[in-house]
Design an enzyme around this catalytic site. Sequence first.
Site, PDB file in Angstrom:
ATOM      1  N   GLU A   1      15.006 -15.293  -0.180  1.00  0.00           N
ATOM      2  CA  GLU A   1      15.358 -16.359   0.755  1.00  0.00           C
ATOM      3  C   GLU A   1      14.340 -17.501   0.735  1.00  0.00           C
ATOM      4  O   GLU A   1      14.605 -18.580   1.246  1.00  0.00           O
ATOM      5  CB  GLU A   1      15.427 -15.802   2.179  1.00  0.00           C
ATOM      6  CG  GLU A   1      16.490 -14.728   2.385  1.00  0.00           C
ATOM      7  CD  GLU A   1      16.372 -14.094   3.765  1.00  0.00           C
ATOM      8  OE1 GLU A   1      15.616 -14.640   4.608  1.00  0.00           O
ATOM      9  OE2 GLU A   1      17.020 -13.055   4.002  1.00  0.00           O
TER      10      GLU A   1
ATOM     11  N   ASP B   1       0.834  -1.197   0.000  1.00  0.00           N
ATOM     12  CA  ASP B   1       0.000   0.000   0.000  1.00  0.00           C
ATOM     13  C   ASP B   1       0.874   1.254   0.000  1.00  0.00           C
ATOM     14  O   ASP B   1       1.889   1.325   0.704  1.00  0.00           O
ATOM     15  CB  ASP B   1      -0.879  -0.021   1.254  1.00  0.00           C
ATOM     16  CG  ASP B   1      -1.879   1.106   1.302  1.00  0.00           C
ATOM     17  OD1 ASP B   1      -2.749   1.160   0.410  1.00  0.00           O
ATOM     18  OD2 ASP B   1      -1.795   1.929   2.233  1.00  0.00           O
TER      19      ASP B   1
END
Length: 551
Positions: free
Chosen positions: A265, A218
Amino acid sequence: MTDLSTQPVAPQDSSTAGAEWWRSAVIYQIYPRSFADASGDGVGDLQGIASRLPQVAELGVDAIWLSPFYRSPQKDAGYDVADYRDVDPIFGTLDDFDRMLETAHGLGLRVIVDLVPNHSSSEHVWFQEALAAAPGSEARSRYIFRDGKGESGELPPNNWQSVFGGPAWTRVPDGQWYLHLFDSSQPDFDWNHPAVGDMFVDVLRFWLDRGVDGFRVDVAHGNAKAPGLPDVDEELLAAGSMDSPYFGQEHVHEIYRRWHLVLEEYEGDRVLCAEAWVQPLEKMARFVRPDEMHQAFNFVYLETPWDAQRLRTVIDESIEAFGAVGAPPTWVLSNHDTIRHRTRLALVPPPTHGAGIGATSESKADPTVSLRRGRAATMLMLALPGSAYIYQGEELGLPEVTAIEDHQRQDPTFARTQGALWGRDGCRVPIPWEAAAPAYGFNASGDSWLPQPPEWAALARDAQDGVAGSTLELYRLALRLRQELSLGTGTLEWIDVGPTALSFRNGSVTVVANLGHDAVDVPRGEILLTSSPLDSASLAADEVVWVRTGA
């Protein structure tokens, strides 16, 4: 007839650079308050979402995006977050989220969740600590507190205005002011403080560890502010410029480079999608450079009126700008912040952006024109290469709701502007599932946090299911054909058909869209899909056709 059945398939890792799932995905936005309510309290929840996910999967989308469900006082429908690592009780519990996520993955749907890093709720523990602390304290430095101007600091620190109307500054009892680019209950973080960045990395890992497939970010363009917080050039702002000292600052990109490394990751092509209201498109494309985010909503496309030449220009510029950084364009027509595109594209006169519409608005949309235009716009968008987002209820042809009384409106924009702006409630009304059920199947109690109009019975999902020519069946077939014909990974080649129409090839499909009044010829070939039933061998106004014309 095309087989519309779906088989549940767990999301697969694509892992190969350039073949990631998000490059061509169609993602369905769920606004949790208004999707499905299992508890019957009138507000949607996670159990309700889980119960309706089979119908979302059956539509033929690749993923869902959930607007915020975090713990929040709900001053801005959950975009005021008090705890980023918990579920608000009105939506359920973390266990409910985990079950919903498991259900989605079992149906082959990836799950993207909303993240709100520009600001928190004023009830966040950090802000409460800031209010209790003295000016200049460590606690206050995680937000943007400043002394005011004037003899006794009685004036705001600068001339910035809230997106929701009124000043962007609120004064606290000890005389300092804090910044809130949105509601006063949404204080802006100071991203210059390292603790803010560290906290959000922890939040990313919290949800990634639970199994989410990515984040819609956002106000992704708002975290960084210009040094010194200079006044806005009001003349530039009045002229429509998007340059400001609080949006689109270049150093915002360092935040997302760090986030990109966190997502790397994890297995499975996790994705970051930017809500970045910036122009020009080249500036928007900076958010999706290879070491930053993966998608950015194409709001320039969303805001383009129903005009052939303007749309062609935006499509060309989008493909060029995003392609220059190795990213796909991400097309969108509707979301929880904008007038539903079925209505918006037919409004006369067009309202200003962000104004919304109500029962007494000057702007009106003819319902027949709006439905034809809304369906046509969707078919045009879904034929474009790249990814696309659709907003809950648009597959039912829902229009913007204007019949909401003043006392029923809940968007802070309406209150902060004393009704001068209608706000966004009209696109957030709970959607209809069953024509004869209480609240049209939104729940069993009949309660609804915003009023549902009576004409929605005819638009309910069960009233359109299996009905040839319905908007629901149009979306199903368009999504199936888009996948089968690899339109999302295709290339676009324009065909000249005159100034008021658009035509292009994407692989074996030729698309023709008539945005004018005069009839347009349909090319020879197998007609795969039409936005409206064809009356002849030509397209009438506001019609789109997909034709198989060869490889």
